[in-house]
Design a protein around this motif. Structure first.
Motif: not given
Length: 91
Positions: A9-10, A12-14, A17, A28, A38
């Motif tokens: 997730a770090r 591919n965070f955008s 979201v 997560l 999320i």
């Protein structure tokens, strides 16, 4: 629903979201155990508004069965408290 590790997730965070904004729930995990979610702000608002009514229902159930619960000795923590295991439940 999308399930991904915190590590992924770090990186591919955008994109996660963006998926949440489109209505998909992103779960997560840490060591294959779910730890966070999320979700879109709209979905969050809906859940947030329904929480008080759910808590009221649970409180009513607790009051309705108070005599049964007290006789058996079950404890309903009001928060994230844990029962006191140092006490002997059979004493």
């Amino acid at each position: 629903m999308c399930v991904t590790s915190i590590y992924e997730a770090r990186n591919n965070f955008s994109s996660l979201v963006k998926r949440a904004e489109e209505g998909e729930v992103v779960e997560l995990t840490r060591y294959d155990k779910p730890v966070a979610v999320i979700m879109s702000y709209g979905d969050y608002q809906v859940k947030k508004q329904s929480l008080p009514s759910l808590l009221d229902k649970l409180s009513a159930i607790k009051k309705e069965y108070a005599d049964v619960v007290d006789d058996v000795g079950f404890d309903f923590p009001t928060s994230r408290e844990y029962p006191d295991y140092s006490k002997d439940p059979w004493a």
